[in-house]
Design an enzyme around this catalytic site. Sequence first.
Site, PDB file in Angstrom:
ATOM      1  N   GLY A 152       0.769  -1.252   0.244  1.00 24.64           N
ATOM      2  CA  GLY A 152       0.068  -0.127  -0.195  1.00 24.64           C
ATOM      3  C   GLY A 152       0.910   1.086   0.004  1.00 24.64           C
ATOM      4  O   GLY A 152       2.286   1.238  -0.608  1.00 24.64           O
ATOM      5  N   ARG A 153       0.183   2.369   0.594  1.00 24.62           N
ATOM      6  CA  ARG A 153       1.121   3.524   0.481  1.00 24.62           C
ATOM      7  C   ARG A 153       2.361   3.645   1.384  1.00 24.62           C
ATOM      8  O   ARG A 153       3.215   4.152   0.735  1.00 24.62           O
ATOM      9  CB  ARG A 153       0.084   4.798   1.125  1.00 24.62           C
ATOM     10  CG  ARG A 153      -0.962   4.894  -0.053  1.00 24.62           C
ATOM     11  CD  ARG A 153      -2.136   5.804   0.420  1.00 24.62           C
ATOM     12  NE  ARG A 153      -2.979   5.033   1.547  1.00 24.62           N
ATOM     13  CZ  ARG A 153      -4.141   5.038   1.707  1.00 24.62           C
ATOM     14  NH1 ARG A 153      -4.774   6.106   1.272  1.00 24.62           N
ATOM     15  NH2 ARG A 153      -4.634   4.320   2.743  1.00 24.62           N
ATOM     16  N   ILE A 154       2.161   2.902   2.311  1.00 22.14           N
ATOM     17  CA  ILE A 154       3.664   2.714   3.260  1.00 22.14           C
ATOM     18  C   ILE A 154       4.499   1.845   2.533  1.00 22.14           C
ATOM     19  O   ILE A 154       5.786   2.126   2.540  1.00 22.14           O
ATOM     20  CB  ILE A 154       3.256   2.510   4.635  1.00 22.14           C
ATOM     21  CG1 ILE A 154       2.323   3.520   5.299  1.00 22.14           C
ATOM     22  CG2 ILE A 154       4.721   2.323   5.620  1.00 22.14           C
ATOM     23  CD1 ILE A 154       1.796   3.189   6.675  1.00 22.14           C
ATOM     24  N   ARG A 235       1.017  -4.544  12.356  1.00 19.46           N
ATOM     25  CA  ARG A 235       0.215  -4.526  13.379  1.00 19.46           C
ATOM     26  C   ARG A 235       0.701  -5.902  14.236  1.00 19.46           C
ATOM     27  O   ARG A 235       0.950  -6.904  13.237  1.00 19.46           O
ATOM     28  CB  ARG A 235      -1.500  -4.936  13.002  1.00 19.46           C
ATOM     29  CG  ARG A 235      -2.054  -3.569  12.866  1.00 19.46           C
ATOM     30  CD  ARG A 235      -2.424  -2.889  14.322  1.00 19.46           C
ATOM     31  NE  ARG A 235      -2.984  -1.510  14.143  1.00 19.46           N
ATOM     32  CZ  ARG A 235      -2.570  -0.526  13.834  1.00 19.46           C
ATOM     33  NH1 ARG A 235      -1.433  -0.293  13.666  1.00 19.46           N
ATOM     34  NH2 ARG A 235      -3.265   0.618  13.915  1.00 19.46           N
ATOM     35  N   GLU A 264      -0.205  -6.248  22.610  1.00 20.64           N
ATOM     36  CA  GLU A 264       0.381  -4.995  23.155  1.00 20.64           C
ATOM     37  C   GLU A 264      -0.347  -4.093  23.880  1.00 20.64           C
ATOM     38  O   GLU A 264      -1.552  -3.741  23.842  1.00 20.64           O
ATOM     39  CB  GLU A 264       1.176  -4.197  21.756  1.00 20.64           C
ATOM     40  CG  GLU A 264       0.187  -3.768  21.222  1.00 20.64           C
ATOM     41  CD  GLU A 264       0.964  -2.807  19.904  1.00 20.64           C
ATOM     42  OE1 GLU A 264       1.451  -3.550  19.027  1.00 20.64           O
ATOM     43  OE2 GLU A 264       0.726  -1.490  19.853  1.00 20.64           O
ATOM     44  N   HIS A 282       5.830   0.582  19.255  1.00 19.04           N
ATOM     45  CA  HIS A 282       4.669   1.167  18.396  1.00 19.04           C
ATOM     46  C   HIS A 282       4.975   2.798  18.231  1.00 19.04           C
ATOM     47  O   HIS A 282       4.137   3.592  18.567  1.00 19.04           O
ATOM     48  CB  HIS A 282       3.372   0.729  19.139  1.00 19.04           C
ATOM     49  CG  HIS A 282       2.264   0.932  17.831  1.00 19.04           C
ATOM     50  ND1 HIS A 282       1.191   0.011  17.857  1.00 19.04           N
ATOM     51  CD2 HIS A 282       2.203   1.438  16.922  1.00 19.04           C
ATOM     52  CE1 HIS A 282       0.430   0.349  16.754  1.00 19.04           C
ATOM     53  NE2 HIS A 282       1.142   1.174  16.080  1.00 19.04           N
ATOM     54  N   ILE A 283       6.089   3.037  17.744  1.00 22.40           N
ATOM     55  CA  ILE A 283       6.427   4.502  17.481  1.00 22.40           C
ATOM     56  C   ILE A 283       6.630   4.690  16.129  1.00 22.40           C
ATOM     57  O   ILE A 283       7.167   5.723  15.843  1.00 22.40           O
ATOM     58  CB  ILE A 283       7.575   4.850  18.593  1.00 22.40           C
ATOM     59  CG1 ILE A 283       8.948   4.061  18.138  1.00 22.40           C
ATOM     60  CG2 ILE A 283       7.182   4.691  19.921  1.00 22.40           C
ATOM     61  CD1 ILE A 283      10.166   4.527  18.835  1.00 22.40           C
TER      62      ILE A 283
HETATM   63  C1  GLV Z   1      -0.288   3.020  13.753  1.00 24.56           C
HETATM   64  O1  GLV Z   1      -0.100   2.142  13.899  1.00 24.56           O
HETATM   65  C2  GLV Z   1      -1.480   3.444  12.571  1.00 24.56           C
HETATM   66  O2  GLV Z   1      -2.152   2.616  12.430  1.00 24.56           O
HETATM   67  O3  GLV Z   1      -1.628   4.709  12.199  1.00 24.56           O
END
Ligand code: GLV
Length: 329
Positions: A152-154, A235, A264, A282-283
């Site tokens: 996807g975009r990321i 995730r 988490e 999760h940063i």
């Molecule tokens: C972070 O985990 C998000 O989904 O933006």
Amino acid sequence: MQKILVARPIFPDVIERLKQYFDVDWHQGDVLSVDELTRRLADKDGALTAGDPVGAAVLAAAPRLRVVSNMAVGYNNFDMAAFNAANVLGTNTPDVLNESTADFGWALMMAAARRIAESEHWLRAGQWQKWIYDGFLGTDIYGSTLGVIGMGRIGQALARRAKGFNMQVIYHNRSRVAPEIEAELNAEYASKQDLLKRADHVVLVLPYTKENHHTIGAAEFAQMKPSATLTNIARGGIVDDAALVEALRTKQIAAAGLDVYEGEPNLNPDLLTVPNVVLTPHIASATEATRRAMANLAADNLIAALGEGPRAGRPPNPINPDVIGKARS
Ligand code: GLV
């Protein structure tokens, strides 16, 4: 004035923006329990959340609620079937976090491949007595093969960065991306199995759904190269964390970088006992500019969805746009 709940601490200037339109109940403490969230939503028209679980029971207890704006791109915390049944709009914050999250994916992947966290802990523990020729040998990045699962975009932002490292890019996705994107990224579509066999560095950037629960588990680790790394910036639950611990312990794969975990923040304690994994809380999107952009976009969605501001009625990022304009049920 309509009433909203902001369930998380966000920058105060975003709260000030929201106060121009709404009566704001701002929760700044620890994550709200489901009971407390339910109680605080009972008289609200809208809410701004970030990963807080919202399902049928929460919606049923909040008869005025028309929109829940998630300050995240992922929205697996929303039960979308319940949102649709109740005609409640969900919104998310895509795009604004692409580059920061892709940067972080590289940081984790490189830290895992080059054993940065592991060697730093060793140094801090006072164990460095002499230079060691074969100490902390890692896996090369430059010229290696990057395997992106979830284009996807990321995923695309991550793959775009591979050019500077002269990497071959292979990817697996529910569907192939457009030929021009494949050409721009010099990315080749591969089956999951083929990708796992060929990639030196596997990075997970896919959304969590029930269908991809434990997409990476014991069977997948068995297919990967012993020199390979696995990075999860997507995730928790996509990776079987117990199987990962085993794969790291037995050196079935070389190393891993994790920003997300099953359950988490209560991660599998065994992860803390294996040295060849880099663990972050999760940063991936946590830069000041990006977290501000996410909060502002979540506010834009809430303001527009509740019929206020310059985009009244046209929130930028509806997840279930079909419910817009329908009466709450
Ligand atoms: C972070 O985990 C998000 O989904 O933006």
